[in-house]
Design a protein around this motif. Structure first.
Motif, mmCIF file in Angstrom:
data_model
loop_
_atom_site.group_PDB
_atom_site.id
_atom_site.type_symbol
_atom_site.label_atom_id
_atom_site.label_comp_id
_atom_site.label_asym_id
_atom_site.label_seq_id
_atom_site.Cartn_x
_atom_site.Cartn_y
_atom_site.Cartn_z
ATOM 1 N N SER A 1 0.835 -1.192 0.000
ATOM 2 C CA SER A 1 0.000 0.000 0.000
ATOM 3 C C SER A 1 0.876 1.249 0.000
ATOM 4 C CB SER A 1 -0.906 -0.004 1.238
ATOM 5 O OG SER A 1 -1.634 1.195 1.328
ATOM 6 N N GLY B 1 -3.408 2.954 -1.069
ATOM 7 C CA GLY B 1 -3.858 1.735 -1.710
ATOM 8 C C GLY B 1 -2.931 1.341 -2.829
ATOM 9 N N LYS C 1 -4.100 -5.394 -7.783
ATOM 10 C CA LYS C 1 -4.910 -5.889 -6.666
ATOM 11 C C LYS C 1 -4.550 -7.335 -6.368
ATOM 12 C CE LYS C 1 -9.750 -6.609 -5.340
ATOM 13 N NZ LYS C 1 -11.145 -6.478 -5.795
ATOM 14 N N ASN D 1 -7.063 0.894 0.861
ATOM 15 C CA ASN D 1 -7.193 0.176 2.125
ATOM 16 C C ASN D 1 -7.266 1.126 3.316
ATOM 17 O OD1 ASN D 1 -4.570 1.033 2.210
ATOM 18 N ND2 ASN D 1 -3.663 -0.984 2.462
ATOM 19 N N LYS E 1 -8.440 2.571 -8.787
ATOM 20 C CA LYS E 1 -7.579 2.287 -7.639
ATOM 21 C C LYS E 1 -8.356 1.486 -6.602
ATOM 22 C CE LYS E 1 -4.391 5.012 -9.399
ATOM 23 N NZ LYS E 1 -3.108 4.496 -9.942
ATOM 24 N N VAL E 2 -7.618 0.756 -5.791
ATOM 25 C CA VAL E 2 -8.182 0.039 -4.658
ATOM 26 C C VAL E 2 -7.567 0.636 -3.396
ATOM 27 C CG1 VAL E 2 -8.422 -2.194 -3.499
ATOM 28 C CG2 VAL E 2 -8.427 -2.071 -6.001
ATOM 29 N N ALA F 1 -5.636 -0.889 -9.418
ATOM 30 C CA ALA F 1 -6.557 -2.024 -9.518
ATOM 31 C C ALA F 1 -5.889 -3.207 -10.212
ATOM 32 C CB ALA F 1 -7.816 -1.612 -10.268
ATOM 33 N N SER G 1 -13.610 -2.540 2.118
ATOM 34 C CA SER G 1 -13.919 -2.904 0.738
ATOM 35 C C SER G 1 -12.660 -2.929 -0.109
ATOM 36 C CB SER G 1 -14.913 -1.906 0.142
ATOM 37 O OG SER G 1 -15.083 -2.135 -1.248
ATOM 38 N N ARG G 2 -12.570 -3.902 -1.008
ATOM 39 C CA ARG G 2 -11.443 -3.961 -1.943
ATOM 40 C C ARG G 2 -11.919 -3.793 -3.386
ATOM 41 N NH1 ARG G 2 -9.488 -2.797 1.925
ATOM 42 N NH2 ARG G 2 -7.751 -3.692 3.089
ATOM 43 N N ALA G 3 -13.052 -3.139 -3.540
ATOM 44 C CA ALA G 3 -13.538 -2.824 -4.887
ATOM 45 C C ALA G 3 -12.725 -1.655 -5.437
ATOM 46 C CB ALA G 3 -15.020 -2.474 -4.845
ATOM 47 N N SER G 4 -12.592 -1.579 -6.742
ATOM 48 C CA SER G 4 -11.809 -0.527 -7.383
ATOM 49 C C SER G 4 -12.726 0.580 -7.898
ATOM 50 C CB SER G 4 -10.976 -1.095 -8.538
ATOM 51 O OG SER G 4 -11.820 -1.680 -9.517
ATOM 52 N N TYR G 5 -12.250 1.827 -7.759
ATOM 53 C CA TYR G 5 -12.992 2.994 -8.225
ATOM 54 C C TYR G 5 -12.003 4.019 -8.780
ATOM 55 C CZ TYR G 5 -16.725 1.006 -5.350
ATOM 56 O OH TYR G 5 -17.654 0.160 -4.804
#
Length: 282
Positions: A33, A189, A195, A98, A95-96, A192, A156-160
């Motif tokens: 990270s 983070g 990941k 943390n 990006k993901v 993506a 959450s580890r979803a990417s945005y």
């Protein structure tokens, strides 16, 4: 003479060194990270875009690398006269995250009430279009601000591509020229594409035949018989039962429950001996 005790001690020391070295390297490999936002000099420079509402200072000042409201004769924080508001950052690639970090910096400002202008309650959100936002974290009545770093983890580890802090309540200021401030915001983070791969999920079990049913027949003497049948077989039984009177019998093949060298095994039912039946489709 060979000193066996000395050799044994050296061997055990070597094994221990290898084990602990391996553990250390494995731990370091997972700690990938990093702080993702560059030191911004404007809302669009050097890369990405600082976004948000403002009527006092532009959003990029919350990403300028200076964790203070006012220092060395200049303002270095985002602020608004409203008691609520939001700012965020738009990346060029997904990006993901943390964690995100909010900084509070005691300043040289003539305003001693800076703690009354920091966020008290907010949601942290992600989006891929800047319009539809997904809540990633929620904080209520946060008053334990530390001078410096205040970090908040994201599960959450979803990417945005878009992230923002949406402040729903400040820490009490209502009558100042600036009533809500964020001194500095960092997003931590990774890309993506980098990941970490999740653990593979086991293959789902095959779905049962959707055209089958369990037929349970209850006899007048209380005995129950249960059969796993095709829907066609169940319909045949129901048709016989609904149209038959007297002692005429009906057979149900229970080949799937054969025990022994039999080609078929059948149960025969007399209409008058059936108290009720139940059908459970699956």
């Amino acid at each position: 003479m060979i000193n066996l005790k000395k050799i044994l001690v050296m061997f055990l020391f070597s094994i221990s060194f290898i084990i602990f070295s391996t553990i250390g390297n494995a731990h370091a490999a997972t700690d990938d990270s990093t702080s993702l936002i560059p030191k911004m000099s404007s809302d669009n420079s050097p890369s990405g875009k600082a976004i948000g509402i403002y009527d006092w200072s532009k959003p990029y000042l919350a990403f300028d690398g200076v964790p203070h409201y006012y220092i060395d004769g200049a303002f270095h924080a985002w602020g608004t006269s409203s008691t609520t508001g939001w700012i965020g950052y738009e990346f060029n690639e997904p990006k993901v995250l943390n964690k995100y970090v909010l900084y509070y910096g005691e300043s040289q400002s003539s305003n001693p009430g800076l703690l009354s202008t920091v966020p008290n309650s907010w949601t942290f959100e992600g989006s891929n279009d800047g319009e539809n936002w997904i809540e990633l974290d929620k904080v209520s009545n946060f008053t334990s601000w530390k001078n410096g770093e205040n970090a908040f983890e994201i599960d959450s580890r979803a990417s945005y591509t878009h992230f923002r802090i949406n402040v729903t309540k400040n820490n009490g200021s209502v009558s100042n020229q600036v009533n809500l401030t964020i001194h500095e915001l960092e997003l931590w983070g990774y890309d993506a594409a980098d990941k970490p791969n999740p653990e593979p999920k086991p293959d789902p079990e095959p779905m049962p035949d959707q055209n089958r049913a369990i037929l349970v027949i209850t006899l007048v003497n209380g005995v129950q018989k249960e059969y796993d049948l095709s829907r066609e077989e169940v319909n045949s039984f129901i048709s016989w039962y609904d149209s038959t009177n007297g002692e005429k019998s009906y057979s149900i093949n229970r080949t799937n429950k054969n025990k022994g060298p039999f080609k078929t095994r059948k149960d025969y039912f007399v209409h008058d001996k059936i108290l009720m039946y139940e059908v459970s489709e699956y």
